[in-house]
Motif scaffolding. Structure first.
Motif, PDB file in Angstrom:
ATOM      1  N   ALA A   1     -11.861  -1.371   0.770  1.00 59.37           N
ATOM      2  CA  ALA A   1     -11.585  -2.628   1.472  1.00 59.37           C
ATOM      3  C   ALA A   1      -9.959  -3.043   1.748  1.00 59.37           C
ATOM      4  O   ALA A   1      -9.501  -3.688   2.521  1.00 59.37           O
ATOM      5  N   LYS A   2      -9.307  -2.570   0.560  1.00 62.77           N
ATOM      6  CA  LYS A   2      -7.897  -2.952   0.454  1.00 62.77           C
ATOM      7  C   LYS A   2      -7.056  -1.982   0.908  1.00 62.77           C
ATOM      8  O   LYS A   2      -5.962  -2.371   1.227  1.00 62.77           O
ATOM      9  N   ASN A   3      -7.482  -0.804   1.243  1.00 64.11           N
ATOM     10  CA  ASN A   3      -6.727   0.472   1.542  1.00 64.11           C
ATOM     11  C   ASN A   3      -6.996   0.713   3.126  1.00 64.11           C
ATOM     12  O   ASN A   3      -7.108   2.018   3.048  1.00 64.11           O
ATOM     13  N   ASN A   4      -7.911   0.092   3.809  1.00 67.36           N
ATOM     14  CA  ASN A   4      -8.469   0.728   5.156  1.00 67.36           C
ATOM     15  C   ASN A   4      -9.170   2.018   4.908  1.00 67.36           C
ATOM     16  O   ASN A   4      -9.162   2.686   5.937  1.00 67.36           O
ATOM     17  N   GLY A   5      -9.918   1.939   3.792  1.00 66.33           N
ATOM     18  CA  GLY A   5     -10.571   3.049   3.912  1.00 66.33           C
ATOM     19  C   GLY A   5     -10.070   4.405   3.381  1.00 66.33           C
ATOM     20  O   GLY A   5     -10.747   5.663   3.466  1.00 66.33           O
TER      21      GLY A   5
ATOM     22  N   LEU B   1       5.923   6.215   2.085  1.00 68.33           N
ATOM     23  CA  LEU B   1       4.803   6.293   2.532  1.00 68.33           C
ATOM     24  C   LEU B   1       4.016   6.669   1.461  1.00 68.33           C
ATOM     25  O   LEU B   1       2.668   6.774   1.640  1.00 68.33           O
ATOM     26  N   ASP B   2       4.389   7.525   0.380  1.00 63.27           N
ATOM     27  CA  ASP B   2       3.681   8.007  -0.834  1.00 63.27           C
ATOM     28  C   ASP B   2       3.235   6.941  -1.544  1.00 63.27           C
ATOM     29  O   ASP B   2       2.155   6.851  -2.367  1.00 63.27           O
ATOM     30  N   VAL B   3       3.956   5.681  -1.593  1.00 61.65           N
ATOM     31  CA  VAL B   3       3.466   4.411  -2.406  1.00 61.65           C
ATOM     32  C   VAL B   3       2.549   3.642  -1.655  1.00 61.65           C
ATOM     33  O   VAL B   3       2.512   3.561  -0.520  1.00 61.65           O
ATOM     34  N   PRO B   4       1.301   3.391  -2.711  1.00 57.25           N
ATOM     35  CA  PRO B   4       0.067   2.726  -1.869  1.00 57.25           C
ATOM     36  C   PRO B   4       0.520   1.385  -1.606  1.00 57.25           C
ATOM     37  O   PRO B   4       1.291   0.759  -2.495  1.00 57.25           O
ATOM     38  N   GLN B   5       0.173   0.820  -0.410  1.00 50.82           N
ATOM     39  CA  GLN B   5       0.664  -0.577  -0.112  1.00 50.82           C
ATOM     40  C   GLN B   5      -0.437  -1.519  -0.396  1.00 50.82           C
ATOM     41  O   GLN B   5      -1.741  -1.498   0.031  1.00 50.82           O
ATOM     42  N   GLY B   6      -0.275  -2.219  -1.563  1.00 47.46           N
ATOM     43  CA  GLY B   6      -1.165  -3.423  -1.859  1.00 47.46           C
ATOM     44  C   GLY B   6      -2.446  -3.059  -2.483  1.00 47.46           C
ATOM     45  O   GLY B   6      -3.049  -1.749  -2.080  1.00 47.46           O
TER      46      GLY B   6
END
Length: 72
Positions: free
Chosen positions: A66-70, A54-59
């Motif tokens: 825009a790439k991390n859902n805000g 959960l701590d690792v950013p996803q893509g």
């Protein structure tokens, strides 16, 4: 039935349903012992792995909403 009444009158439990100091102390000691045992067990490996994931950013870049859902 007399045994129960005699225990109550000898300090087993005060009137009106309360617990005396000795009983409260015993309950407190038992709860602390149980809690200490749980704390000593630690976090299971599978939970630690989930938390790490959960701590690792996803893509995507962390600064691009825009790439991390805000989320920032």
């Amino acid at each position: 039935m007399k045994d129960v009444k005699s225990q109550v009158s000898k300090g087993g439990m005060p009137g009106k349903g309360g617990l005396n100091a000795e009983i409260q102390s015993r309950i407190g000691h038992q709860l602390r012992a149980m809690y200490d045992d749980v704390v000593r067990q630690g976090v299971p490996d599978r939970f630690a792995d989930l938390i790490r994931k959960l701590d690792v950013p996803q893509g995507g870049a962390a600064g691009d909403p825009a790439k991390n859902n805000g989320r920032e």
